[in-house]
Design a protein around this motif. Structure first.
Motif, PDB file in Angstrom:
ATOM      1  N   ARG A  32       0.830  -1.206   0.000  1.00 53.52           N
ATOM      2  CA  ARG A  32       0.000   0.000   0.000  1.00 53.52           C
ATOM      3  C   ARG A  32       0.864   1.255   0.000  1.00 53.52           C
ATOM      4  NH1 ARG A  32      -5.270  -1.033   0.609  1.00 53.52           N
ATOM      5  NH2 ARG A  32      -5.860  -3.072   1.478  1.00 53.52           N
ATOM      6  N   TRP A  33       1.968   1.207   0.736  1.00 56.79           N
ATOM      7  CA  TRP A  33       2.883   2.355   0.754  1.00 56.79           C
ATOM      8  C   TRP A  33       3.407   2.627  -0.649  1.00 56.79           C
ATOM      9  CZ3 TRP A  33       7.932   3.188  -0.652  1.00 56.79           C
ATOM     10  CH2 TRP A  33       8.522   4.371  -0.210  1.00 56.79           C
ATOM     11  N   LEU A  34       3.809   1.578  -1.365  1.00 55.76           N
ATOM     12  CA  LEU A  34       4.347   1.758  -2.712  1.00 55.76           C
ATOM     13  C   LEU A  34       3.278   2.309  -3.657  1.00 55.76           C
ATOM     14  CD1 LEU A  34       6.624   1.508  -4.747  1.00 55.76           C
ATOM     15  CD2 LEU A  34       6.009  -0.897  -5.069  1.00 55.76           C
ATOM     16  N   LEU A  35       2.050   1.821  -3.521  1.00 62.02           N
ATOM     17  CA  LEU A  35       0.966   2.342  -4.352  1.00 62.02           C
ATOM     18  C   LEU A  35       0.725   3.824  -4.067  1.00 62.02           C
ATOM     19  CD1 LEU A  35      -1.355   1.948  -6.365  1.00 62.02           C
ATOM     20  CD2 LEU A  35      -2.785   1.208  -4.437  1.00 62.02           C
ATOM     21  N   ASP A  36       0.648   4.170  -2.791  1.00 60.08           N
ATOM     22  CA  ASP A  36       0.406   5.569  -2.425  1.00 60.08           C
ATOM     23  C   ASP A  36       1.527   6.479  -2.919  1.00 60.08           C
ATOM     24  OD1 ASP A  36      -1.934   4.871  -1.184  1.00 60.08           O
ATOM     25  OD2 ASP A  36      -1.100   4.857   0.850  1.00 60.08           O
ATOM     26  N   ARG A  37       2.759   6.031  -2.777  1.00 64.06           N
ATOM     27  CA  ARG A  37       3.901   6.865  -3.195  1.00 64.06           C
ATOM     28  C   ARG A  37       3.949   6.971  -4.714  1.00 64.06           C
ATOM     29  NH1 ARG A  37       4.454  10.404  -0.997  1.00 64.06           N
ATOM     30  NH2 ARG A  37       6.514  10.829  -1.874  1.00 64.06           N
ATOM     31  N   ILE A  39       1.405   6.934  -6.790  1.00 67.63           N
ATOM     32  CA  ILE A  39       0.370   7.893  -7.171  1.00 67.63           C
ATOM     33  C   ILE A  39       0.822   9.309  -6.866  1.00 67.63           C
ATOM     34  CG2 ILE A  39      -1.981   8.677  -6.654  1.00 67.63           C
ATOM     35  CD1 ILE A  39      -2.620   5.690  -5.989  1.00 67.63           C
ATOM     36  N   ALA A  40       1.361   9.525  -5.668  1.00 65.60           N
ATOM     37  CA  ALA A  40       1.749  10.873  -5.252  1.00 65.60           C
ATOM     38  C   ALA A  40       2.881  11.435  -6.104  1.00 65.60           C
ATOM     39  CB  ALA A  40       2.164  10.854  -3.777  1.00 65.60           C
ATOM     40  N   LEU A  41       3.855  10.589  -6.448  1.00 65.97           N
ATOM     41  CA  LEU A  41       4.995  11.070  -7.225  1.00 65.97           C
ATOM     42  C   LEU A  41       4.583  11.483  -8.632  1.00 65.97           C
ATOM     43  CD1 LEU A  41       7.713   8.531  -6.069  1.00 65.97           C
ATOM     44  CD2 LEU A  41       7.792  11.014  -5.765  1.00 65.97           C
ATOM     45  N   VAL A  42       3.711  10.708  -9.254  1.00 67.31           N
ATOM     46  CA  VAL A  42       3.253  11.063 -10.598  1.00 67.31           C
ATOM     47  C   VAL A  42       2.347  12.285 -10.542  1.00 67.31           C
ATOM     48  CG1 VAL A  42       1.984  10.263 -12.612  1.00 67.31           C
ATOM     49  CG2 VAL A  42       3.476   8.676 -11.384  1.00 67.31           C
ATOM     50  N   GLY A  50       8.300  15.196 -19.342  1.00 64.52           N
ATOM     51  CA  GLY A  50       9.532  14.424 -19.473  1.00 64.52           C
ATOM     52  C   GLY A  50       9.317  12.996 -18.984  1.00 64.52           C
ATOM     53  N   TRP A  51      10.321  12.161 -19.201  1.00 61.38           N
ATOM     54  CA  TRP A  51      10.234  10.767 -18.746  1.00 61.38           C
ATOM     55  C   TRP A  51      10.499  10.714 -17.246  1.00 61.38           C
ATOM     56  CZ3 TRP A  51       8.753   6.869 -21.917  1.00 61.38           C
ATOM     57  CH2 TRP A  51       8.768   7.129 -23.299  1.00 61.38           C
ATOM     58  N   LEU A  52       9.668  10.015 -16.506  1.00 59.78           N
ATOM     59  CA  LEU A  52       9.932   9.728 -15.105  1.00 59.78           C
ATOM     60  C   LEU A  52      10.622   8.372 -15.002  1.00 59.78           C
ATOM     61  CD1 LEU A  52       6.613  10.804 -13.313  1.00 59.78           C
ATOM     62  CD2 LEU A  52       8.737  12.093 -13.548  1.00 59.78           C
ATOM     63  N   PRO A  53      11.489   8.208 -14.010  1.00 64.00           N
ATOM     64  CA  PRO A  53      12.118   6.890 -13.858  1.00 64.00           C
ATOM     65  C   PRO A  53      11.071   5.851 -13.513  1.00 64.00           C
ATOM     66  CG  PRO A  53      12.581   8.292 -11.963  1.00 64.00           C
ATOM     67  CD  PRO A  53      11.930   9.169 -12.987  1.00 64.00           C
ATOM     68  N   PRO A  54      11.230   4.631 -14.002  1.00 66.95           N
ATOM     69  CA  PRO A  54      10.228   3.595 -13.719  1.00 66.95           C
ATOM     70  C   PRO A  54      10.236   3.203 -12.255  1.00 66.95           C
ATOM     71  CG  PRO A  54      12.132   2.656 -14.826  1.00 66.95           C
ATOM     72  CD  PRO A  54      12.334   4.140 -14.834  1.00 66.95           C
ATOM     73  N   GLY A  55       9.084   2.758 -11.782  1.00 69.45           N
ATOM     74  CA  GLY A  55       9.017   2.210 -10.437  1.00 69.45           C
ATOM     75  C   GLY A  55       9.770   0.897 -10.360  1.00 69.45           C
TER      76      GLY A  55
END
Length: 274
Positions: A32-37, A39-42, A50-55
């Motif tokens: 859940r932490w990874l999902l929340d982060r 979403i928040a980062l994007v 620009g390109w964001l680094p992949p998760g």
């Protein structure tokens, strides 16, 4: 929503099976932490292009929650990016056509036996931030002095379809992003490799598309293997031996013969005036 995003029934069933319900035992605190982060980062870069680094790559064999975590992040951002589209006067039809790249890429991933999706962890952040738009046959990425063209798997790349899409883009971006000024269309792709001219007839769609561009001097791309990209896009497989790949089209035969001869494909970049 999954229907509007062109998600196939088999992929939709998996997505629903792993849905992050509050009481789901599959969704650990860490997941859940990874999902929340994610979403928040994007979301924090809404409007970025620009390109964001992949998760991080996740062990997808652990089930649909792990397999589709980045899908859930994307779904959480659909209303957010559609609000951004509305703020820029973009029609619903363009919004949904653009965002439906989700379903297309999930289908490709399934076809590739789960080899396709990891490269999309970064790609789809463009859609979820309003950085790319699908206008007819082509997709257009904002940013820089040129509009970057991307070519989805969406039927023949005919000259007529390309011309109609370019005309749409010439009107679309000044109307919806008047503060951004573009002088050219640009593209970086193996489709622009002049070696293809050795194999394809002059009237082929790819050759006609290629000849629109003035190529830049060749520069080895970082982190991309052109041979791998060609196999990914032409055959949708990375594990099938060359001798077992289909040879139904001139392009398929060209790709295989070129690689079997010990030669390599190149990703070339080119542009032409807007």
């Amino acid at each position: 929503m999954l229907d509007r995003l062109a998600v196939r029934p088999d992929d939709a069933a998996e997505i629903m099976a792993g849905w992050p319900d509050a009481d789901s035992p599959v969704w650990t605190a860490e997941l859940r932490w990874l999902l929340d982060r994610s979403i928040a980062l994007v979301r924090a870069d809404l409007g970025g292009h620009g390109w964001l680094p992949p998760g991080p790559a996740l062990p997808r064999e652990r089930g649909p929650a792990w397999r589709h975590l980045y899908v859930y992040a994307y779904l959480a951002l659909v209303d957010v990016v559609r609000g951004y589209h509305r703020d820029h006067g973009i029609a619903d039809a363009v919004s949904w056509a653009t965002l439906a790249d989700l379903g297309r890429n999930l289908a490709i991933d399934r076809r590739m036996q789960r080899e396709g999706w990891p490269v999309m962890q970064s790609w789809l952040t463009l859609h979820a931030r309003g950085g790319i738009y699908e206008l007819g046959r082509l997709q257009y990425q904002r940013g820089g002095p040129a509009l970057d063209l991307h070519i989805p798997e969406a039927g023949p790349l005919t000259s007529e379809a390309v011309a109609a899409s370019l005309d749409q883009a010439r009107a679309f971006f000044p109307r919806h992003f008047p503060d951004e000024h573009y002088t050219a269309f640009a593209c970086g792709s193996w489709l622009l490799d002049p070696q293809l001219l050795e194999y394809l007839p002059d009237d082929s769609n790819i050759v006609r598309f290629q000849r629109m561009f003035e190529l830049e001097p060749y520069k080895e791309p970082e982190g991309l293997d052109a041979d791998v990209e060609v196999l990914r896009f032409v055959f949708r497989t990375l594990i099938t031996p060359l001798d077992e790949l289909p040879r139904h089209t001139v392009l398929q035969r060209a790709i295989v013969d070129h690689l079997k001869a010990g030669r390599h494909w190149r990703i070339r970049r080119g542009r032409f005036p807007l």
